[in-house]
Design an enzyme around this catalytic site. Structure first.
Site, mmCIF file in Angstrom:
data_model
loop_
_atom_site.group_PDB
_atom_site.id
_atom_site.type_symbol
_atom_site.label_atom_id
_atom_site.label_comp_id
_atom_site.label_asym_id
_atom_site.label_seq_id
_atom_site.Cartn_x
_atom_site.Cartn_y
_atom_site.Cartn_z
ATOM 1 N N GLY A 127 0.822 -1.202 0.000
ATOM 2 C CA GLY A 127 0.000 0.000 0.000
ATOM 3 C C GLY A 127 0.854 1.247 0.000
ATOM 4 O O GLY A 127 1.982 1.249 0.509
ATOM 5 N N ALA A 128 0.334 2.308 -0.591
ATOM 6 C CA ALA A 128 1.049 3.583 -0.619
ATOM 7 C C ALA A 128 0.046 4.715 -0.653
ATOM 8 O O ALA A 128 -0.962 4.640 -1.377
ATOM 9 C CB ALA A 128 1.992 3.661 -1.810
ATOM 10 N N GLY A 129 0.298 5.744 0.124
ATOM 11 C CA GLY A 129 -0.569 6.912 0.154
ATOM 12 C C GLY A 129 0.264 8.170 0.066
ATOM 13 O O GLY A 129 1.474 8.129 -0.222
ATOM 14 N N THR A 132 4.133 4.698 3.081
ATOM 15 C CA THR A 132 4.112 3.455 2.309
ATOM 16 C C THR A 132 4.081 2.289 3.288
ATOM 17 O O THR A 132 4.734 2.329 4.333
ATOM 18 C CB THR A 132 5.352 3.339 1.413
ATOM 19 O OG1 THR A 132 5.393 4.457 0.521
ATOM 20 C CG2 THR A 132 5.334 2.050 0.604
ATOM 21 N N VAL A 133 3.316 1.254 2.947
ATOM 22 C CA VAL A 133 3.206 0.070 3.802
ATOM 23 C C VAL A 133 3.810 -1.124 3.054
ATOM 24 O O VAL A 133 3.474 -1.374 1.890
ATOM 25 C CB VAL A 133 1.744 -0.225 4.185
ATOM 26 C CG1 VAL A 133 1.664 -1.444 5.106
ATOM 27 C CG2 VAL A 133 1.113 0.991 4.862
ATOM 28 N N LYS A 143 4.909 0.257 8.233
ATOM 29 C CA LYS A 143 4.471 1.531 7.661
ATOM 30 C C LYS A 143 5.582 2.559 7.834
ATOM 31 O O LYS A 143 6.060 2.788 8.949
ATOM 32 C CB LYS A 143 3.188 2.012 8.347
ATOM 33 C CG LYS A 143 2.551 3.229 7.682
ATOM 34 C CD LYS A 143 1.156 3.495 8.234
ATOM 35 C CE LYS A 143 0.452 4.608 7.500
ATOM 36 N NZ LYS A 143 -0.946 4.805 7.977
ATOM 37 N N ASP A 146 -12.297 8.307 8.748
ATOM 38 C CA ASP A 146 -12.027 7.905 7.364
ATOM 39 C C ASP A 146 -12.369 6.430 7.163
ATOM 40 O O ASP A 146 -11.543 5.647 6.698
ATOM 41 C CB ASP A 146 -10.561 8.176 7.008
ATOM 42 C CG ASP A 146 -10.324 8.190 5.497
ATOM 43 O OD1 ASP A 146 -11.304 8.383 4.742
ATOM 44 O OD2 ASP A 146 -9.169 8.007 5.066
#
Length: 338
Positions: free
Chosen positions: A14-16, A20-21, A36, A130
């Site tokens: 995952g990346a936001g 980044t995870v 993370k 969220d």
């Protein structure tokens, strides 16, 4: 970067915008982990680093297996912080939605399980802010009583989460618009746990239909929503099986928070009741469909059988012949009797 601390990195999961995870492996404990790491473009921002660390501390303090737990914290050689969490390998509800809709019963069980998970967060005095499909992980169900399927919901990504006492003072609108409560979109600090209840309703609706209840690609769309517009009815999808679902989701998604469920547990109970109802009705509906099909076949066969066709032919003659003689007599009288 192949190693962080004692954890060997395997792949990016995952990346936001801020982090980044990675999926990693802890050789000492012989388990997969999730690591993370703060994005390097934010490393110089003290406020962002503190928010990142606050998320880790918050997740560590919450004593519920419905929330991903943090068990280690550290810094890279360049000073960027990272934290290590339990690895939940079942994917996300976002992955599920990208594959299409799910069976209504499964959608309701997941919605109820989500409500239970959010209730655990609220019990700790925390508002998530969220709750979206991308932030909801799936863990294999190991006999947990609150779900009827093979997986259960685990909350992740508490980067926007706040203590309930702090939420009322927030003045920045943050979150995912399609799942954001109207009062949260206004950014005036006037929201509480019921903003999460709205998001639960929106996620459940999306699981049932494949899309959120209201189209919202921006905060402006959230603010411009018609306060009197209920979510589109589920009847075109569920037909007479809709039961009380329209009312349940309309209450969860009410524009005014005072019209919503007061607690996430109450929404969970209603969704569980509807899931039970659909499970109990499913065999009856299947039996009704089978019975109707059998009756239709029987009627069609009987109607088209040779015996029935001969009977219809004799009946036609029996009715038509007298009418022929009556018509013939009337015609003769008209032509020759005057």
């Amino acid at each position: 970067m192949d190693v962080i601390g004692r954890y060997r990195l395997r792949d990016k999961i995952g990346a936001g915008a801020f982090a980044t995870v990675w999926r990693g492996y802890d050789d000492d404990l012989d388990v997969d982990v999730a690591v993370k790491v703060l994005a390097d473009n934010w490393a110089s921002r003290a406020d962002v680093r503190e928010r990142f660390l606050s998320e880790a501390r918050l997740m560590r303090r919450i004593s519920s297996d419905r929330v991903v737990r943090v068990f280690d914290l550290g810094r890279l050689p360049d000073g960027r912080p990272y934290f290590v969490m339990d690895y939940v390998g079942g994917g996300t509800l976002g992955d599920v939605l990208r594959g299409g809709t799910v069976e209504p019963v499964d959608a309701l069980w997941w919605g109820a399980d989500l409500a239970r998970a959010v209730a655990a967060l609220h019990y700790e005095g925390v508002v998530h802010r969220d709750v979206t499909p991308a932030n909801l992980l799936l863990r294999e169900n190991q006999g947990i009583e609150s779900g009827g399927g093979t997986h259960r919901i685990v909350l992740a990504d508490l980067g926007l989460a706040k203590r309930a006492a702090e939420a009322s003072g927030l003045t920045q609108a943050v979150g995912t618009p399609a799942y954001m409560a109207p009062e949260q979109g206004r950014g005036d600090g006037g929201f509480d746990e019921r903003a999460d209840i709205y998001a639960i309703g929106a996620v459940t609706y999306a699981l049932l239909t494949g899309r959120p209840p209201y189209s919202a690609g921006s905060i402006g769309d959230v603010l411009n929503r018609d306060p009197d517009q209920p979510p589109p009815s589920l009847r075109p999808l569920l037909h007479d099986a809709v039961g009380a679902l329209d009312d349940v989701l309309a209450r969860a998604l009410a524009y005014n928070p005072v019209d919503r469920f007061e607690r996430a547990e109450l929404l969970a109970e209603r969704l569980e009741a509807e899931a039970y109802r659909l499970e109990q009705e499913a065999p009856l509906r299947a039996q009704e469909r089978t019975s109707i099909t059998a009756d239709e076949v029987s009627t069609t066969v009987a109607t088209n059988s040779p015996v029935r066709r001969r009977r219809r032919l004799w009946l036609w003659f029996a009715v038509s012949l007298p009418l022929f003689f009556v018509a013939a007599g009337a015609g003769g009288w008209y032509l020759f009797g005057q």
